[in-house]
Design a protein around this motif. Structure first.
Motif, PDB file in Angstrom:
ATOM      1  N   PHE A 198       0.827  -1.214   0.000  1.00 45.73           N
ATOM      2  CA  PHE A 198       0.000   0.000   0.000  1.00 45.73           C
ATOM      3  C   PHE A 198       0.864   1.269   0.000  1.00 45.73           C
ATOM      4  CE2 PHE A 198      -4.245  -1.594   2.036  1.00 45.73           C
ATOM      5  CZ  PHE A 198      -4.682  -1.999   0.786  1.00 45.73           C
TER       6      PHE A 198
ATOM      7  N   ASN B 258       2.579   4.224  -0.842  1.00 47.83           N
ATOM      8  CA  ASN B 258       2.773   5.014  -2.062  1.00 47.83           C
ATOM      9  C   ASN B 258       2.817   6.510  -1.765  1.00 47.83           C
ATOM     10  OD1 ASN B 258       0.107   5.551  -1.486  1.00 47.83           O
ATOM     11  ND2 ASN B 258      -0.614   5.346  -3.587  1.00 47.83           N
ATOM     12  N   LEU B 259       3.109   6.838  -0.502  1.00 50.98           N
ATOM     13  CA  LEU B 259       3.175   8.240  -0.101  1.00 50.98           C
ATOM     14  C   LEU B 259       4.556   8.562   0.456  1.00 50.98           C
ATOM     15  CD1 LEU B 259      -0.254   8.509   1.711  1.00 50.98           C
ATOM     16  CD2 LEU B 259       0.556  10.164   0.029  1.00 50.98           C
ATOM     17  N   PRO B 260       5.000   9.813   0.298  1.00 45.99           N
ATOM     18  CA  PRO B 260       6.247  10.211   0.956  1.00 45.99           C
ATOM     19  C   PRO B 260       5.987  10.455   2.444  1.00 45.99           C
ATOM     20  CG  PRO B 260       5.339  12.057  -0.272  1.00 45.99           C
ATOM     21  CD  PRO B 260       4.422  10.886  -0.517  1.00 45.99           C
ATOM     22  N   THR B 261       5.600   9.390   3.144  1.00 50.66           N
ATOM     23  CA  THR B 261       5.251   9.502   4.557  1.00 50.66           C
ATOM     24  C   THR B 261       6.406  10.057   5.378  1.00 50.66           C
ATOM     25  OG1 THR B 261       3.802   7.613   4.217  1.00 50.66           O
ATOM     26  CG2 THR B 261       4.339   8.158   6.495  1.00 50.66           C
ATOM     27  N   SER B 262       7.636   9.772   4.946  1.00 49.77           N
ATOM     28  CA  SER B 262       8.812  10.331   5.586  1.00 49.77           C
ATOM     29  C   SER B 262       9.835  10.605   4.479  1.00 49.77           C
ATOM     30  CB  SER B 262       9.399   9.331   6.584  1.00 49.77           C
ATOM     31  OG  SER B 262       9.937   8.220   5.880  1.00 49.77           O
ATOM     32  N   PHE B 263      10.951  11.203   4.870  1.00 51.28           N
ATOM     33  CA  PHE B 263      11.996  11.437   3.879  1.00 51.28           C
ATOM     34  C   PHE B 263      12.703  10.134   3.493  1.00 51.28           C
ATOM     35  CE2 PHE B 263      11.451  15.903   5.036  1.00 51.28           C
ATOM     36  CZ  PHE B 263      11.567  16.502   3.792  1.00 51.28           C
TER      37      PHE B 263
ATOM     38  N   ALA C  42       8.299   6.010  -2.810  1.00 49.87           N
ATOM     39  CA  ALA C  42       7.308   4.942  -2.621  1.00 49.87           C
ATOM     40  C   ALA C  42       6.329   4.934  -3.788  1.00 49.87           C
ATOM     41  CB  ALA C  42       6.556   5.163  -1.310  1.00 49.87           C
ATOM     42  N   THR C  43       6.005   3.761  -4.269  1.00 51.67           N
ATOM     43  CA  THR C  43       5.079   3.641  -5.389  1.00 51.67           C
ATOM     44  C   THR C  43       4.272   2.362  -5.252  1.00 51.67           C
ATOM     45  OG1 THR C  43       4.911   3.167  -7.763  1.00 51.67           O
ATOM     46  CG2 THR C  43       7.015   2.705  -6.731  1.00 51.67           C
ATOM     47  N   SER C  44       3.039   2.426  -5.754  1.00 54.56           N
ATOM     48  CA  SER C  44       2.185   1.243  -5.704  1.00 54.56           C
ATOM     49  C   SER C  44       2.704   0.146  -6.643  1.00 54.56           C
ATOM     50  CB  SER C  44       0.753   1.616  -6.069  1.00 54.56           C
ATOM     51  OG  SER C  44       0.733   2.238  -7.333  1.00 54.56           O
TER      52      SER C  44
ATOM     53  N   SER D 292       1.770  14.446   4.394  1.00 53.08           N
ATOM     54  CA  SER D 292       3.027  13.766   4.100  1.00 53.08           C
ATOM     55  C   SER D 292       4.002  14.827   3.587  1.00 53.08           C
ATOM     56  CB  SER D 292       2.838  12.716   3.006  1.00 53.08           C
ATOM     57  OG  SER D 292       1.954  11.719   3.437  1.00 53.08           O
ATOM     58  N   PRO D 293       5.271  14.792   3.984  1.00 54.88           N
ATOM     59  CA  PRO D 293       5.833  13.874   4.968  1.00 54.88           C
ATOM     60  C   PRO D 293       5.398  14.228   6.377  1.00 54.88           C
ATOM     61  CG  PRO D 293       7.492  15.470   4.307  1.00 54.88           C
ATOM     62  CD  PRO D 293       6.283  15.735   3.451  1.00 54.88           C
ATOM     63  N   GLY D 294       5.244  13.194   7.195  1.00 56.27           N
ATOM     64  CA  GLY D 294       4.741  13.395   8.545  1.00 56.27           C
ATOM     65  C   GLY D 294       5.838  13.835   9.508  1.00 56.27           C
TER      66      GLY D 294
ATOM     67  N   PRO E 201       0.857  15.677  -0.696  1.00 59.37           N
ATOM     68  CA  PRO E 201       0.693  14.710  -1.791  1.00 59.37           C
ATOM     69  C   PRO E 201      -0.460  13.745  -1.557  1.00 59.37           C
ATOM     70  CG  PRO E 201       3.000  14.877  -1.124  1.00 59.37           C
ATOM     71  CD  PRO E 201       2.201  15.638  -0.100  1.00 59.37           C
ATOM     72  N   GLY E 202      -0.901  13.628  -0.321  1.00 57.36           N
ATOM     73  CA  GLY E 202      -2.022  12.738  -0.022  1.00 57.36           C
ATOM     74  C   GLY E 202      -3.284  13.098  -0.788  1.00 57.36           C
TER      75      GLY E 202
ATOM     76  N   ARG F 256      -3.235  11.283  -4.102  1.00 65.35           N
ATOM     77  CA  ARG F 256      -3.473   9.840  -4.004  1.00 65.35           C
ATOM     78  C   ARG F 256      -4.965   9.584  -3.790  1.00 65.35           C
ATOM     79  NH1 ARG F 256       1.260  11.405  -4.598  1.00 65.35           N
ATOM     80  NH2 ARG F 256       3.068  10.353  -3.676  1.00 65.35           N
TER      81      ARG F 256
ATOM     82  N   SER G 122      -7.552   8.125   7.290  1.00 67.34           N
ATOM     83  CA  SER G 122      -6.254   7.550   6.938  1.00 67.34           C
ATOM     84  C   SER G 122      -5.866   7.971   5.530  1.00 67.34           C
ATOM     85  CB  SER G 122      -6.362   6.022   7.007  1.00 67.34           C
ATOM     86  OG  SER G 122      -5.424   5.400   6.166  1.00 67.34           O
TER      87      SER G 122
ATOM     88  N   ILE H 233      -4.021   6.284   3.686  1.00 63.07           N
ATOM     89  CA  ILE H 233      -4.003   5.043   2.904  1.00 63.07           C
ATOM     90  C   ILE H 233      -5.448   4.608   2.615  1.00 63.07           C
ATOM     91  CG2 ILE H 233      -3.421   2.580   3.032  1.00 63.07           C
ATOM     92  CD1 ILE H 233      -0.972   4.283   2.513  1.00 63.07           C
TER      93      ILE H 233
ATOM     94  N   GLN I  22      -7.645   6.127  -0.145  1.00 58.61           N
ATOM     95  CA  GLN I  22      -7.344   5.796  -1.546  1.00 58.61           C
ATOM     96  C   GLN I  22      -8.213   4.661  -2.085  1.00 58.61           C
ATOM     97  OE1 GLN I  22      -3.132   5.453  -2.455  1.00 58.61           O
ATOM     98  NE2 GLN I  22      -2.592   6.465  -0.557  1.00 58.61           N
TER      99      GLN I  22
ATOM    100  N   LYS J  71       1.689   6.310  -8.738  1.00 60.92           N
ATOM    101  CA  LYS J  71       1.535   6.336  -7.274  1.00 60.92           C
ATOM    102  C   LYS J  71       0.422   5.447  -6.784  1.00 60.92           C
ATOM    103  CE  LYS J  71       4.859   9.206  -6.616  1.00 60.92           C
ATOM    104  NZ  LYS J  71       6.132   8.718  -6.051  1.00 60.92           N
TER     105      LYS J  71
END
Lengths: 419, 467
Positions: A281, A283-288, A293-295, B116-118, B147-148, B151, B359, B361, B364, B467
């Motif tokens: 799952f 696919n977000l730049p949740t952190s650096f 990240a890609t699906s 994001s980024p968190g 970016p969320g 998505r 969420s 995620i 999406q 993505k």
């Protein structure tokens, strides 16, 4: 007698089949996980806890029968905390990690396993028969020892203690080591030296450079290459660093957990035969550490020939059961269906050395799941689950709550009398 | 004029369009700016006429049309049916084998506020500084470059509610957005959508203020009864405040001082601001229903509502919605009794059921979450047609946000918020192929030129990737 032999699923759920009784599990489609591929109108015969035969045609006469749309091997959860926490947010009911313990690598997750934990049955109901369970890192980058168990919920369901050591690099490893990646790598190398020079370092005192005596002792099989090491890491540069480390230490048996940017280094991972356990799952730049990240991570890793297991890293204790949905989404993003199924069966079996599991093959252990549809489809569910040939109860605390509240009529008595 | 201005300041204006900064409000900027000093500047992006043909159409009201067509003109739906013909110059999309639905509306998201980024600097989703922070507005935290949002767009989300977090008893105002990339939150705000207020039950407020944050004794609330006392004290204060302003508007007394916190709460008591309340346990929801009667307001929706199935009859009788996950459970004690059939059981009792994400995620693939709940309901004997179940994703969330007269279904006159799916969207293999917002094609899975890339992603690894 003949009639009872032809009983459908509903009856089979009421009368548990004993492991001693042979059963024919018949599927419109049977995904074997072997060179036999996917059989149409397949028949899997199990007896004495083992698979006797896998083929097509008419099931043997005079044998109990289970019919389903799909039949698969029991699914294997390649990375979870299932069974070591009952309620994640309650410290008293959570044995995943120990931030205040003086120990780290020695912490043995198996000591916290409770086969009665409600997530076990909840996970089994979704087709998982085996789980790899890892401790969480809270005080140092070394989380401790993970184990392998079945999901029968019975005493003795752990079948391999200390199956792997788990450690955390990347951002989390940095933070657990004092604040930076250099600190994490220094701790990791120092710990490995502690183990290698165990005799000299711990002869007179309890502490090495990094590890206590007990932690160093526990880490010994991993450092010698006798035990699998799972390493959490996400960023491409972290994965490269791990591969460098492996080149310096070619005896190490490694697998990577996370690998959000794994596709960028997929060829090298494949060449070094380092498997990955990913949450497709992401696919977000949740952190650096997850910018790329890609699906399509799963599809690209598989294309490169990397051994790939798919898990839910978002909630790995109560929702490890969502891995088939995650794998289905990976298929929608380019991963071949067979590779997605392998990521839930043969790949985890290979990573953890679970022989006779993850496949439907003669002689394999009779972990078999009957489904009412495509196992990766969100609208499908298991109708029967066998572990070592035993038909498991299709019941959990959740199904009991559901059944209690399906009718809200309290005119005669409170619902608490419904059980 | 002064009085009118002040009364608007209290949210007393009657016409919704004059409250939200949309067309009418702009003509009377002074009035609207007091109520909403940060009005929507969103206008639909240009679009031509589009006829989508040959699809399985779920109209969002409960209807399914095989081989159906949807006609979009001037940003609105102008036709839905089996045999529509394209007006001259219209683009025709052959959607044979595909499915068409209203855009999905998520009424529980923290996108932009927890983006994001968190990283630490981005933790803008909850003003944890006190148990009552009704004065904060989450729109002031929304970073449009999250970016969320993109998505979520690829998952068919056309509108969404951003809520503050659930640490507080009163967490502040939420905001309803159109899911379009923008430079400011105002460019995303759903024109004319009512304001909302986030409240929270249970474990979070008592954990954060009572004992979780440092030394004992902490502050209040420390317990669930402390939570309820906290709500009641605030509502009493708000009722007093409202009374003073009502009197002043009627020409009695001095002009009271404005108070941002009480202005929001008084807006609820006036019926202008909709209450969205985080609440897991059935027994707590029952208390809140009575609480709302005590002070004369309505709960628009309970959120998370993991135990709604236990009191679905009472929720139906009261007429509130439950915004739910398909299967989240066990991460904390108040989520311990989660079951997979919650959504269909709530629906089956005649109550309003909504699938929400909470969420970045989950948002999406809310269609898959609905599909899971739908199939689990079916196995438990609750057989709901897919076209009826789709109301959990579009119409019901639109109702909970007070925007169902404008979006949420495919009906002539409504905003053309439309998704073309590659297959039955209750399949894990289905993808949102085309997403239209007010008639404009904002996402096309087959065309990278129609896939937004946020500022943050430019020049980074993975820019413009799938993505």
């Amino acid at each position: 007698m003949i009639r009872s032999l032809l009983l459908g699923l509903a009856a089979l759920c009421l009368v548990p089949i004993s492991a001693a009784q042979p059963v024919a599990i018949v599927g419109e489609k049977v995904w074997t996980g072997t060179a036999q591929g996917t059989l149409t109108n397949g028949v899997v015969v199990i007896d004495e806890g083992r698979i006797v035969s896998v083929g097509t045609g008419t099931p043997p006469a005079g044998m109990a029968r289970v019919e389903a749309e799909w039949v698969t091997p029991g699914l294997i959860s390649a990375f979870s905390r299932t069974g070591i926490t009952e309620v994640t947010g309650e410290r008293s009911a959570n044995d995943t990690g120990a931030g205040s313990s003086p120990f780290s690598a020695a912490l043995n997750a198996a000591d916290g396993f409770n086969p009665d934990a409600t997530p076990i049955a909840v996970t089994r109901l979704e087709g998982f028969t085996r789980i790899a369970v890892a401790p969480d890192a809270r005080s140092k980058l070394f989380a401790g020892q993970g184990f392998l168990a079945d999901t029968s919920g019975l005493p003795g369901s752990i079948f391999k203690q200390r199956a792997f050591a788990f450690l955390v690099l990347g951002e989390r490893g940095a933070s657990l080591s004092g604040g930076s990646r250099p600190a994490a790598w220094t701790a990791l190398r120092g710990a490995f030296d502690d183990v290698r020079f165990f005799g000299a370092r711990y002869m007179t005192h309890n502490d090495g450079n990094v590890l206590t005596r007990m932690d160093a002792q526990a880490l010994m099989p991993a450092v010698k290459g006798d035990q699998l090491i799972l390493i959490e890491a996400r960023r491409a540069s972290d994965l490269e660093a791990i591969m460098e480390f492996r080149q310096e230490n070619p005896m190490l048996k490694l697998a990577i957990v996370g690998a959000d940017e794994g596709w960028r280094v997929a060829d090298r991972l494949a060449a070094m035969k380092i498997p990955v356990i990913i949450d497709a799952f992401s696919n977000l730049p949740t952190s650096f550490s997850q910018l790329a990240a890609t699906s399509e991570n799963a599809a690209r890793l598989a294309e490169a020939g990397v051994t790939l297991a798919i898990v839910n890293l978002d909630d790995d204790s109560h929702q490890a059961r969502l891995a088939p949905q995650i794998a289905g989404n990976a298929v929608a993003n380019g991963l071949p269906f067979d590779e997605a199924m392998k990521a839930l069966t043969t790949a985890p079996a290979e990573i953890f050395g679970m022989t006779g599991l993850g496949v439907l093959a003669p002689g394999a252990r009779a972990d078999v799941v009957a489904w009412d549809g495509d196992p990766l489809e969100v609208t499908s569910a298991p109708t029967a689950v066998f572990i070592d040939g035993v038909s498991e109860p299709m019941e959990s605390r959740q199904t009991k709550l559901r059944d209690r509240y399906l009718s809200l009529d309290t005119s005669q008595r409170p619902l608490a009398y419904k059980h | 004029m002064k009085k009118l201005l002040l009364s608007a300041g209290l949210g007393l204006c009657l016409a919704v369009s004059a409250c939200g900064g949309s067309g009418d409000a702009k003509k009377d900027g002074e009035v609207s700016r007091v109520f909403d000093p940060f009005p929507s500047t969103y206008t639909a992006y240009p679009s031509g006429a589009t006829l989508i043909t040959g699809a399985t159409v779920l109209d969002g009201k409960g209807g399914l049309i095989e081989g159906g067509s949807v006609l979009i003109e001037g940003g609105k739906i102008t036709g839905v049916g089996a045999d529509l013909t394209a007006p001259e110059g219209a683009a025709t999309i052959n959607a044979a084998g595909k499915w068409v639905t209203p855009g999905i509306i998520d009424n529980h998201s923290h996108l932009g506020a927890y983006p994001s980024p968190g990283v630490e600097a981005h933790g803008d989703g909850n003003e944890v500084s006190g148990p009552v922070t009704a004065e904060v507005w989450v729109e002031h935290s929304v970073w449009p470059q999250d970016p969320g949002f993109t998505r979520a767009l690829a998952g068919g989300i056309t509108s969404l509610q951003i809520l503050p977090g659930s640490a507080n008893l009163f967490g502040g105002r939420g905001v309803v957005l159109k899911n379009v990339p923008a430079r400011s939150v105002q460019e995303m705000k759903f024109p004319g959508a009512p304001h909302t207020l986030k409240m929270a039950c249970g474990e979070n407020p008592k954990r954060v203020y009572g004992y979780g944050r440092g030394s004992f004794p902490g502050g209040a609330p420390y317990s669930r009864m402390g939570n309820v006392a906290g709500y009641r004290a605030a509502w009493i204060e708000a009722a007093e405040y409202k009374k003073k302003w009502d009197a002043f508007i009627d020409g009695e007394g001095e002009e009271p001082a404005r108070n941002l916190e009480l202005e929001t709460l008084a807006g609820v008591l006036n019926g202008d601001i909709l209450v969205h309340m985080h609440c897991y346990r059935a027994d707590e929801m029952a208390i809140i229903l009575d609480l709302s009667e005590e002070f004369g307001y309505r709960v628009a929706a309970f959120h998370h509502a993991v135990e709604s199935y236990k009191i679905a009859d009472k929720l139906a009788e009261y007429g509130t919605c439950s915004s739910m996950w398909a299967d989240w459970w066990g991460f904390k004690m108040e989520a311990y009794d989660g079951i997979r059939e919650n959504i269909p059981m709530v629906h089956n009792a005649g109550a309003c059921a909504i699938v929400h994400s909470d969420s970045d995620i989950g948002i999406q693939r809310l269609n898959q979450e609905a599909a899971k709940a739908w199939s689990d309901g079916k196995r438990a004997g609750i057989d709901i047609p897919i076209e009826v179940a789709w109301q959990w994703l579009s119409l019901n969330p639109a109702k909970s946000l007070g925007i169902d007269d404008r979006t949420g279904t495919l009906e002539p006159g409504k905003m053309a918020d439309v998704v073309v799916w590659s297959a039955n969207p209750f399949s894990v293999y289905a993808q949102a192929e085309k997403v239209y917002i007010d008639g404009a094609l904002m996402y096309d899975r087959e065309d990278p030129a129609i896939q937004p890339v946020m500022d943050f992603e430019l020049g980074q690894p993975g820019e413009g990737d799938r993505k």
